[in-house]
Design an enzyme around this catalytic site. Structure first.
Site, PDB file in Angstrom:
ATOM      1  N   GLU A   1       0.856  -1.192   0.000  1.00  0.00           N
ATOM      2  CA  GLU A   1       0.000   0.000   0.000  1.00  0.00           C
ATOM      3  C   GLU A   1       0.888   1.237   0.000  1.00  0.00           C
ATOM      4  O   GLU A   1       1.908   1.287   0.674  1.00  0.00           O
ATOM      5  CB  GLU A   1      -0.910  -0.039   1.244  1.00  0.00           C
ATOM      6  CG  GLU A   1      -1.652   1.229   1.579  1.00  0.00           C
ATOM      7  CD  GLU A   1      -2.630   1.713   0.511  1.00  0.00           C
ATOM      8  OE1 GLU A   1      -3.395   0.897  -0.024  1.00  0.00           O
ATOM      9  OE2 GLU A   1      -2.610   2.925   0.204  1.00  0.00           O
TER      10      GLU A   1
ATOM     11  N   ASP B   1      -6.553  -5.018  -5.787  1.00  0.00           N
ATOM     12  CA  ASP B   1      -7.769  -4.202  -5.654  1.00  0.00           C
ATOM     13  C   ASP B   1      -7.380  -2.745  -5.871  1.00  0.00           C
ATOM     14  O   ASP B   1      -7.393  -1.927  -4.952  1.00  0.00           O
ATOM     15  CB  ASP B   1      -8.345  -4.412  -4.233  1.00  0.00           C
ATOM     16  CG  ASP B   1      -9.645  -3.645  -4.016  1.00  0.00           C
ATOM     17  OD1 ASP B   1     -10.213  -3.102  -4.985  1.00  0.00           O
ATOM     18  OD2 ASP B   1     -10.098  -3.589  -2.841  1.00  0.00           O
TER      19      ASP B   1
ATOM     20  N   CYS C   1     -13.196  -1.671  -9.268  1.00  0.00           N
ATOM     21  CA  CYS C   1     -14.366  -0.806  -9.091  1.00  0.00           C
ATOM     22  C   CYS C   1     -14.646  -0.035 -10.376  1.00  0.00           C
ATOM     23  O   CYS C   1     -15.423   0.912 -10.370  1.00  0.00           O
ATOM     24  CB  CYS C   1     -14.172   0.138  -7.901  1.00  0.00           C
ATOM     25  SG  CYS C   1     -12.715   1.146  -8.031  1.00  0.00           S
TER      26      CYS C   1
HETATM   27  N1  SAH Z   1      -8.348  -3.403  -0.631  1.00  0.00           N
HETATM   28  C1  SAH Z   1      -8.699  -2.294   0.198  1.00  0.00           C
HETATM   29  C2  SAH Z   1      -8.456  -0.919  -0.431  1.00  0.00           C
HETATM   30  C3  SAH Z   1      -8.783  -0.732  -1.868  1.00  0.00           C
HETATM   31  S1  SAH Z   1      -8.790   0.940  -2.428  1.00  0.00           S
HETATM   32  C4  SAH Z   1     -10.115  -2.439   0.736  1.00  0.00           C
HETATM   33  O1  SAH Z   1     -10.877  -3.273   0.271  1.00  0.00           O
HETATM   34  O2  SAH Z   1     -10.474  -1.686   1.659  1.00  0.00           O
HETATM   35  C5  SAH Z   1      -7.293   1.055  -3.334  1.00  0.00           C
HETATM   36  C6  SAH Z   1      -6.071   1.314  -2.483  1.00  0.00           C
HETATM   37  O3  SAH Z   1      -4.940   1.428  -3.350  1.00  0.00           O
HETATM   38  C7  SAH Z   1      -6.099   2.616  -1.672  1.00  0.00           C
HETATM   39  O4  SAH Z   1      -5.850   2.306  -0.332  1.00  0.00           O
HETATM   40  C8  SAH Z   1      -4.948   3.453  -2.263  1.00  0.00           C
HETATM   41  O5  SAH Z   1      -4.263   4.237  -1.299  1.00  0.00           O
HETATM   42  C9  SAH Z   1      -4.036   2.381  -2.800  1.00  0.00           C
HETATM   43  N2  SAH Z   1      -3.125   2.803  -3.889  1.00  0.00           N
HETATM   44  C10 SAH Z   1      -3.358   3.715  -4.873  1.00  0.00           C
HETATM   45  N3  SAH Z   1      -2.317   3.776  -5.711  1.00  0.00           N
HETATM   46  C11 SAH Z   1      -1.394   2.882  -5.266  1.00  0.00           C
HETATM   47  C12 SAH Z   1      -0.107   2.477  -5.727  1.00  0.00           C
HETATM   48  N4  SAH Z   1       0.434   3.014  -6.833  1.00  0.00           N
HETATM   49  N5  SAH Z   1       0.556   1.525  -5.036  1.00  0.00           N
HETATM   50  C13 SAH Z   1       0.013   0.969  -3.910  1.00  0.00           C
HETATM   51  N6  SAH Z   1      -1.208   1.318  -3.426  1.00  0.00           N
HETATM   52  C14 SAH Z   1      -1.904   2.253  -4.088  1.00  0.00           C
END
Ligand code: SAH
Length: 365
Positions: free
Chosen positions: A248, A295, A322
């Site tokens: 993350e 995700d 999504c």
């Molecule tokens: N799986 C989790 C969150 C999904 S939302 C759940 O179900 O609650 C997508 C997530 O990706 C967010 O927390 C966002 O901060 C993270 N994110 C966005 N760009 C990213 C990147 N380049 N590398 C890692 N994480 C990222």
């Protein structure tokens, strides 16, 4: 049209949309997972304060204007949250609190953000004001909490920004621990003012369950939970696999995820703070995962992430999306790397809106 017919039609339309988007890309599309409660599911509700005809009101800005539409609560929002907002308006009126005016940039009481935990009944109230000096704060909080004992935390956030960001940088806890707890699939998660949390708990649990069904985890599985947010997918899976590595980028989500791991007494999940693509590029020639769950946000993932997945060669990849458009784009790239979507399942996370969540299972061709 009765609301149940309207919802059935919405589900049928969403099924069709996902079906035609994934035509030729996924071997089979399962029936959409609808919600038993398609209204009042949103556990995150916010409203701006304003004054209309001399009275304090709370609601949303009419598009393109500075006028507050005194909504009385949208059809999708949690009803307790809506009732709390109505009572904050009453308390603010009783104490003659000054209300922020978007045009003059004067006034104190600006917005309220409410988060509700449907699994525990706990509520977090974030009152957004323009100054850290809050006259009558104690009485305000006391009156509110005595009316709504389900409120477990009140946070005061100071926001003097002129953009549309709801929260400013500084927060102070006025009551309770500053966060609430919710349960998902038997695990407990802390939700603070700024943590990411799925807005529809009932459907999030169904979404995760579908992802685990596709992942077919066993006691030997080593799992990557990419774009893991506050660690919910990996933590809920931790009892059914050997090890989870979550990746993350957002530092706040990373610290929430680590806190959640500790609070659940889980010892086989760890979180890497990194860009998911950079992490994958770094480890793809030295580490193995049996299952990769990703995700990503609406923009989807990157071609490099997808190539790195192919190098790791997991037996299954579970893509939680999504946004059907970026899912289609990414599934084509996965197919080019030898991974085909064998099944996909739409899940209605965002009832009453255009948005739709899809889980896809990818296997080696
Ligand atoms: N799986 C989790 C969150 C999904 S939302 C759940 O179900 O609650 C997508 C997530 O990706 C967010 O927390 C966002 O901060 C993270 N994110 C966005 N760009 C990213 C990147 N380049 N590398 C890692 N994480 C990222």
């Amino acid at each position: 049209m009765p609301s149940s017919d309207k919802y059935k039609k919405e589900l049928a339309d969403k099924q069709k949309r996902v079906g035609s988007a994934l035509e030729g890309l996924a071997s089979s599309i399962e029936p959409i997972t609808g919600s038993d409660n398609p209204s009042h599911y949103r556990n995150k509700v916010h409203a701006a304060f304003g004054v209309e005809r001399g009275k304090i009101v709370a609601g949303t800005y009419e598009p393109g204007t500075h006028r507050i539409v005194d909504g009385g609560g949208s059809e999708l929002e949690n009803e307790t949250a809506v009732a709390i907002i109505a009572d904050i308006v009453k308390i603010a009126s009783k104490y003659h609190m000054s209300v922020y005016n978007e045009q003059t940039r004067q006034g104190f009481l600006r917005r309220v953000l409410i988060r509700t935990a449907d699994g525990t009944g706990e509520v977090l109230v974030v009152v957004v004001v323009t100054d850290h000096m809050f006259p009558g704060k104690k009485n305000f909080v006391k009156t509110l909490v005595s009316k709504h004992p389900e409120i477990k935390s009140v946070v005061i956030n100071v926001n003097r920004r002129t953009d549309s960001m709801i929260l400013g940088e500084k927060s102070e806890t006025a009551y309770g621990p500053g966060y609430i707890k919710d349960t998902l699939l038997g695990k407990t998660f802390s939700i603070s003012a700024e943590s990411f949390y799925q807005v529809n708990r009932e459907q999030a649990q169904k979404l995760y369950s579908k992802a685990y069904e596709y992942a077919a985890l066993d006691k030997d599985s080593r799992v990557l939970d990419a774009y893991c947010g506050t660690g919910t997918i990996g933590i809920c899976a931790s009892d059914f696999c050997k090890e989870v590595v979550g990746v993350e980028l957002n530092p706040r989500a990373v610290s929430d995820a680590r806190h959640n791991i500790k609070n659940n007494g889980v010892d086989n999940v760890r979180i890497i703070k990194a860009d998911a693509t950079e992490y994958m590029n770094e480890i793809c020639s030295k580490e193995h995962f049996d299952v990769i769950i990703l995700d990503p946000p609406r923009e989807g993932t990157t071609p490099e992430f997808i190539s790195a997945c192919a190098k790791i060669a997991p037996s299954r990849i579970v893509y939680v999306s999504c946004n059907p458009e970026t899912l289609v784009r990414d599934l084509k790239l996965f197919a080019g790397e030898g991974y085909k979507a064998v099944k996909a399942a739409p899940v209605d996370m965002f009832c009453g809106t255009e948005h739709i969540e899809t889980v896809a299972l990818l296997s080696k061709l």
